[in-house]
Design a protein around this motif. Structure first.
Motif, PDB file in Angstrom:
ATOM      1  N   LYS A 117      46.732  42.432  36.272  1.00  0.00           N
ATOM      2  CA  LYS A 117      46.954  40.993  36.399  1.00  0.00           C
ATOM      3  C   LYS A 117      45.964  40.430  37.408  1.00  0.00           C
ATOM      4  CE  LYS A 117      51.969  40.836  35.806  1.00  0.00           C
ATOM      5  NZ  LYS A 117      53.224  40.449  36.461  1.00  0.00           N
ATOM      6  N   PHE A 176      46.078  33.739  40.571  1.00  0.00           N
ATOM      7  CA  PHE A 176      45.356  32.653  41.205  1.00  0.00           C
ATOM      8  C   PHE A 176      46.241  31.907  42.201  1.00  0.00           C
ATOM      9  CE2 PHE A 176      41.288  32.012  38.950  1.00  0.00           C
ATOM     10  CZ  PHE A 176      41.423  32.996  37.983  1.00  0.00           C
ATOM     11  N   TYR A 236      45.580  31.923  30.453  1.00  0.00           N
ATOM     12  CA  TYR A 236      46.169  31.232  31.587  1.00  0.00           C
ATOM     13  C   TYR A 236      46.564  29.824  31.152  1.00  0.00           C
ATOM     14  CZ  TYR A 236      44.170  34.794  34.633  1.00  0.00           C
ATOM     15  OH  TYR A 236      43.866  35.979  35.250  1.00  0.00           O
ATOM     16  N   LEU A 244      46.489  28.222  38.325  1.00  0.00           N
ATOM     17  CA  LEU A 244      46.448  28.916  37.035  1.00  0.00           C
ATOM     18  C   LEU A 244      47.498  30.013  37.043  1.00  0.00           C
ATOM     19  CD1 LEU A 244      43.374  27.812  37.395  1.00  0.00           C
ATOM     20  CD2 LEU A 244      42.892  29.437  35.573  1.00  0.00           C
ATOM     21  N   GLN A 276      49.097  33.239  34.769  1.00  0.00           N
ATOM     22  CA  GLN A 276      48.729  34.124  33.674  1.00  0.00           C
ATOM     23  C   GLN A 276      49.868  34.231  32.667  1.00  0.00           C
ATOM     24  OE1 GLN A 276      47.657  38.194  34.798  1.00  0.00           O
ATOM     25  NE2 GLN A 276      45.881  38.022  33.453  1.00  0.00           N
ATOM     26  N   GLY A 328      52.049  38.443  31.456  1.00  0.00           N
ATOM     27  CA  GLY A 328      51.681  37.944  32.765  1.00  0.00           C
ATOM     28  C   GLY A 328      52.916  37.361  33.449  1.00  0.00           C
ATOM     29  N   ASP A 329      52.710  36.316  34.196  1.00  0.00           N
ATOM     30  CA  ASP A 329      53.811  35.737  34.966  1.00  0.00           C
ATOM     31  C   ASP A 329      54.646  34.722  34.180  1.00  0.00           C
ATOM     32  OD1 ASP A 329      51.688  35.792  37.845  1.00  0.00           O
ATOM     33  OD2 ASP A 329      53.327  37.147  37.350  1.00  0.00           O
TER      34      ASP A 329
END
Lengths: 114, 115
Positions: A101, A104, B35, B43, B45, B58-59
């Motif tokens: 991962k 940001f 993203y 941003l 993910q 991702g998140d």
């Protein structure tokens, strides 16, 4: 907890001055990578600079340098001799060692004043 | 020219109408990722892929699907879009962890509005 923290939502700087954009990160890994990206008002994402956790020297790319302080978990971007074209959103990002991962921060909007 | 190509650039749709945002890279990159960018949130993910047929969450993966059938393509699928998926979407690719240069190359972005 946030993995990447950029504490300055916005900054105003006079043209030709140096600028430091703050970034702190949170990881327990020994191996990781840190990035800075620029996003001008046109929207594209532009890579600026990369620092690996094992790199002993601070990364530099032209007017950009990364002030890497590992013990403080800090990776601040320094822009020397700022220009009007530096006005943009700046993002700090991290890739943790055991993971793919890339996370940001929320960004810092930089305004360069003539 | 080395690039990540995303299409479409702008998309307006209605709730529940399935859509696909395409992403293609010509750099033989192993790693590809999606993203979303929202004001004040940076941003985030959605999904990423380390190689063909390998994808990971991702998140913020809820409401999205991806596939990686070929190395160069990594489409983002919204099976039943909702207004909270209105956002600016970026596809990105790189050689991945361990490469000499890990930097992400980004596409131009897709501005999606779900009405």
């Amino acid at each position: 907890a946030q993995k990447i923290t950029q504490t300055q939502p916005g900054m105003f700087v006079q043209e030709k001055e140096a600028v430091t954009l703050d970034c702190t990160y949170d990881t327990s890994d020994q191996s990781y990578g840190l990035f800075w990206y620029k996003q001008p008002s046109s929207g594209e994402m532009i890579f600026l600079i990369y620092q690996g956790s094992y790199d002993e020297q601070n990364a530099t790319e032209g007017r950009y340098s990364l002030n890497f302080q590992k013990a403080r978990k800090s990776a601040n971007l320094v822009i020397s001799a700022s220009q009007l074209g530096d006005s943009a959103m700046y993002f700090c990002a991290m890739r943790e060692g055991g993971d793919d991962k890339i996370i940001f921060g929320k960004g810092t909007r930089l305004h360069i004043l003539p | 020219e080395a690039q990540v190509t995303q299409n479409p650039r702008y998309l307006i749709t209605v709730t529940g109408k399935k859509l696909t945002v395409t992403c293609s890279q010509n750099m033989n990159h192993e790693y590809m990722s999606w993203y979303r960018q929202d004001p004040g949130l940076g941003l985030r993910q959605i999904y990423y892929s380390m190689n063909v047929e390998v994808t990971d969450k991702g998140d913020v993966p809820e409401g999205y699907k991806v596939s990686r059938k070929e190395k160069r393509n990594f489409p983002l699928i919204l099976e039943s879009p909702s207004p909270n998926q209105t956002s600016l979407y970026f596809c990105a690719s790189s050689f991945g962890q361990g490469a000499v240069n890990e930097k992400l190359f980004f596409g131009s972005g897709t501005q999606l509005s779900v009405l």
